[in-house]
Structure formats: C-alpha cells, structure tokens
Write a protein that holds these residues in place. Structure first.
Motif, mmCIF file in Angstrom:
data_model
loop_
_atom_site.group_PDB
_atom_site.id
_atom_site.type_symbol
_atom_site.label_atom_id
_atom_site.label_comp_id
_atom_site.label_asym_id
_atom_site.label_seq_id
_atom_site.Cartn_x
_atom_site.Cartn_y
_atom_site.Cartn_z
ATOM 1 N N GLU A 290 7.906 3.053 -7.491
ATOM 2 C CA GLU A 290 7.474 2.656 -6.152
ATOM 3 C C GLU A 290 8.596 2.671 -5.121
ATOM 4 O OE1 GLU A 290 6.844 -1.908 -6.035
ATOM 5 O OE2 GLU A 290 6.678 -1.304 -8.137
ATOM 6 N N PHE A 291 9.857 2.590 -5.557
ATOM 7 C CA PHE A 291 10.979 2.612 -4.620
ATOM 8 C C PHE A 291 11.668 3.987 -4.580
ATOM 9 C CE2 PHE A 291 10.718 -1.965 -5.732
ATOM 10 C CZ PHE A 291 10.517 -2.473 -4.454
ATOM 11 N N LEU B 37 8.643 14.739 -3.325
ATOM 12 C CA LEU B 37 8.268 13.722 -2.341
ATOM 13 C C LEU B 37 7.982 14.427 -1.021
ATOM 14 C CD1 LEU B 37 10.852 10.846 -2.955
ATOM 15 C CD2 LEU B 37 8.375 10.607 -3.028
ATOM 16 N N PRO B 38 6.762 14.356 -0.531
ATOM 17 C CA PRO B 38 6.395 15.106 0.686
ATOM 18 C C PRO B 38 6.870 14.396 1.945
ATOM 19 C CG PRO B 38 4.509 13.875 -0.120
ATOM 20 C CD PRO B 38 5.618 13.649 -1.112
ATOM 21 N N GLU B 39 8.163 14.493 2.210
ATOM 22 C CA GLU B 39 8.752 13.790 3.358
ATOM 23 C C GLU B 39 9.549 14.744 4.237
ATOM 24 O OE1 GLU B 39 11.050 10.681 1.576
ATOM 25 O OE2 GLU B 39 9.281 9.574 0.883
ATOM 26 N N ALA C 177 -4.372 -1.311 -6.552
ATOM 27 C CA ALA C 177 -3.866 -1.225 -7.925
ATOM 28 C C ALA C 177 -3.923 0.202 -8.451
ATOM 29 C CB ALA C 177 -4.682 -2.136 -8.849
ATOM 30 N N LEU C 178 -3.029 0.469 -9.395
ATOM 31 C CA LEU C 178 -3.078 1.697 -10.195
ATOM 32 C C LEU C 178 -3.416 1.314 -11.625
ATOM 33 C CD1 LEU C 178 0.063 3.846 -9.226
ATOM 34 C CD2 LEU C 178 -2.317 4.201 -8.543
ATOM 35 N N ALA D 296 0.824 -1.207 0.000
ATOM 36 C CA ALA D 296 0.000 0.000 0.000
ATOM 37 C C ALA D 296 0.862 1.263 0.000
ATOM 38 C CB ALA D 296 -0.934 -0.006 1.208
ATOM 39 N N LEU D 297 1.955 1.236 0.749
ATOM 40 C CA LEU D 297 2.846 2.397 0.784
ATOM 41 C C LEU D 297 3.518 2.612 -0.569
ATOM 42 C CD1 LEU D 297 4.544 1.928 4.273
ATOM 43 C CD2 LEU D 297 2.813 3.623 3.638
ATOM 44 N N ARG D 298 3.932 1.514 -1.208
ATOM 45 C CA ARG D 298 4.576 1.635 -2.517
ATOM 46 C C ARG D 298 3.592 2.152 -3.563
ATOM 47 N NH1 ARG D 298 5.840 -3.132 -4.420
ATOM 48 N NH2 ARG D 298 5.145 -4.482 -2.735
ATOM 49 N N LEU D 299 2.356 1.686 -3.495
ATOM 50 C CA LEU D 299 1.329 2.195 -4.416
ATOM 51 C C LEU D 299 1.125 3.693 -4.203
ATOM 52 C CD1 LEU D 299 -2.112 0.532 -5.153
ATOM 53 C CD2 LEU D 299 -1.930 2.982 -4.764
ATOM 54 N N ASP D 300 0.965 4.112 -2.955
ATOM 55 C CA ASP D 300 0.728 5.533 -2.680
ATOM 56 C C ASP D 300 1.896 6.394 -3.137
ATOM 57 O OD1 ASP D 300 -1.747 5.022 -1.597
ATOM 58 O OD2 ASP D 300 -1.063 5.076 0.498
ATOM 59 N N ARG D 301 3.117 5.902 -2.928
ATOM 60 C CA ARG D 301 4.285 6.670 -3.353
ATOM 61 C C ARG D 301 4.301 6.831 -4.868
ATOM 62 N NH1 ARG D 301 8.229 3.529 -1.564
ATOM 63 N NH2 ARG D 301 8.432 4.589 0.424
ATOM 64 N N GLU D 302 4.041 5.737 -5.580
ATOM 65 C CA GLU D 302 4.076 5.825 -7.041
ATOM 66 C C GLU D 302 2.964 6.724 -7.569
ATOM 67 O OE1 GLU D 302 5.233 3.252 -10.859
ATOM 68 O OE2 GLU D 302 4.543 2.109 -9.121
ATOM 69 N N ARG D 303 1.769 6.595 -7.020
ATOM 70 C CA ARG D 303 0.662 7.445 -7.474
ATOM 71 C C ARG D 303 0.989 8.921 -7.257
ATOM 72 N NH1 ARG D 303 -2.375 10.388 -5.059
ATOM 73 N NH2 ARG D 303 -1.833 9.490 -3.040
#
Length: 223
Positions: free
Chosen positions: A137-138, A100-102, A58-59, A29-36
């Motif tokens: 995603e990474f 990237l909002p980090e 999924a995207l 879920a985190l990888r999906l959110d990052r890629e989106r």
C-alpha cells in the motif's frame, strides 16, 4: 475469520483460504487502490498474493502458505532469511517502475515497496524461498536506498541481535551497500513519513510520540 498476526496499520482477517484486509487511517481508499493495482500488475513477475475480490474498503486475497520472516529471524537462521530478503528485493527493483501508472518514471527511479523487510515476506520454513511479498500500500517510485535502508532499520529496531546478519542481505541484493550516511538519512526520512501519517490519523497521539522516539533513536545510531 480470525485476526491475523502481525497486522499493524490495517485490520487483517483470515480463514486459511482467503485473507481480508480492511484499510484504516489516512488515504485508506488510495492505499487500497494502489495495492490492488500492484498485486494485479505484479502477479506474473513476483511472488504476491492473488486478488480474489475488491470492495470500497477491503481487499480479499488468496491465502499463501508461508511463515512471516520475522518469526524465522530469531531462530538461528537470520542469514538465510535476510539473504532471501536481498534476493527478492533485487527482483522488485528490477521490475519496470511504470508498473505504477503515475506518468513517466524519472531517471534512476525504481519500484519502491515502501515498507520492505522480513515482516512483509512469507517464506517456506524449509527452503527459505519467498512465497509472497505482501503489504504494497505504500509502494511508489523512488530510490533503491529507501527499501534497503528500511529493511536494515527493521532488523536494527526489532531484531538487534541479528544485526550482524545484515551482510547477507546486502550481499544477496548485489553490489556494495549504499554509504551509511545515505542509509541513515533514508531511515530518518521514513520515520518522519510515518510520524506525519500518524499525525494525520490522531494528532498528538501515541503513534506520533512513538515515531518521534524512534527517529531520535535512529539519529543516534552509528554503522
């Protein structure tokens, strides 16, 4: 929809109009959110596929015409393909890392793709222009050498006969390549990252053993 070629971590299906990527494994879920988030944030800055729809698992992305870079590498055009890699990587590292909002980026950090290489580029087979950079995603903030070294690792591992064309990659990126000890250290760090990822997914499984073998081979390389 039919399975897409060259999908490794996730399930990717396409029908010529859209591509649906379903995320598997640790932190899916985190990888999906990052890629989106990145595909939305980069759409006016870099060639990336458009997001059509997002669900919890999924995207759905718009189809982008182009040939995966690894399919072009062994056709006698490795310098052109790797020059395209260098040019687009320079653009990626030129994007403000706060896409990237980090929190606040540290000094010297760039936007790191995290799995950069010809396998994650689509190219026009006539002009070798990059039509899309995929699989974000990474992505994270970090040092430019991470992406530079990983592209080199992919060529050395999967296309060893094209190793001589890496000069075109570094030349197109600009400036001198980082020293070999830094590049190899970055390669080994990524191999360990992937080993840990596989360990979380299937403890002691075939993926873990594969990345242990790859790390051992990488440790023995010389420039």
């Amino acid at each position: 929809m039919r399975p897409m070629k060259h999908g490794y971590t996730n399930r990717t299906l396409g029908d010529g109009a859209v591509v649906r990527k379903t995320y598997d494994g640790p932190d899916a879920a985190l990888r999906l959110d990052r890629e989106r988030a990145l595909l939305d944030g980069l759409r006016d800055l870099l060639p990336v596929p458009p997001v059509r729809e997002a669900s919890a698992a999924a995207l759905t992305l718009g189809h982008v015409a182009g040939v995966p870079g690894q399919e072009l590498l062994d056709g006698g055009r490795a310098p052109a393909v790797l020059a395209a890699c260098g040019e687009v990587l320079r653009r990626i590292h030129g994007v403000a890392p706060d896409v990237l909002p980090e929190g606040e980026p540290a000094a010297g950090e760039v936007l790191v793709h995290g799995d950069f290489g010809p396998s994650n580029l689509l190219l026009d087979p006539g002009t070798f222009a990059v039509t899309a950079v995929v699989d974000w995603e990474f992505a994270h903030r970090g040092a430019a050498v991470e992406d530079l070294a990983w592209c080199e690792w992919i060529v050395r591992t999967h296309h060893p006969g094209q190793r001589g064309a890496l000069a075109a990659f570094f030349r197109a990126y600009g400036g001198e390549a980082p020293p070999w000890p830094e590049r190899r250290a970055a390669m080994l760090a990524k191999c360990e990252e992937m080993r840990r990822f596989c360990e979380r997914w299937e403890p002691g499984g075939s993926g873990v053993r594969l990345w242990e073998e790859r790390a051992a081979a990488t440790a023995g390389w010389v420039e």
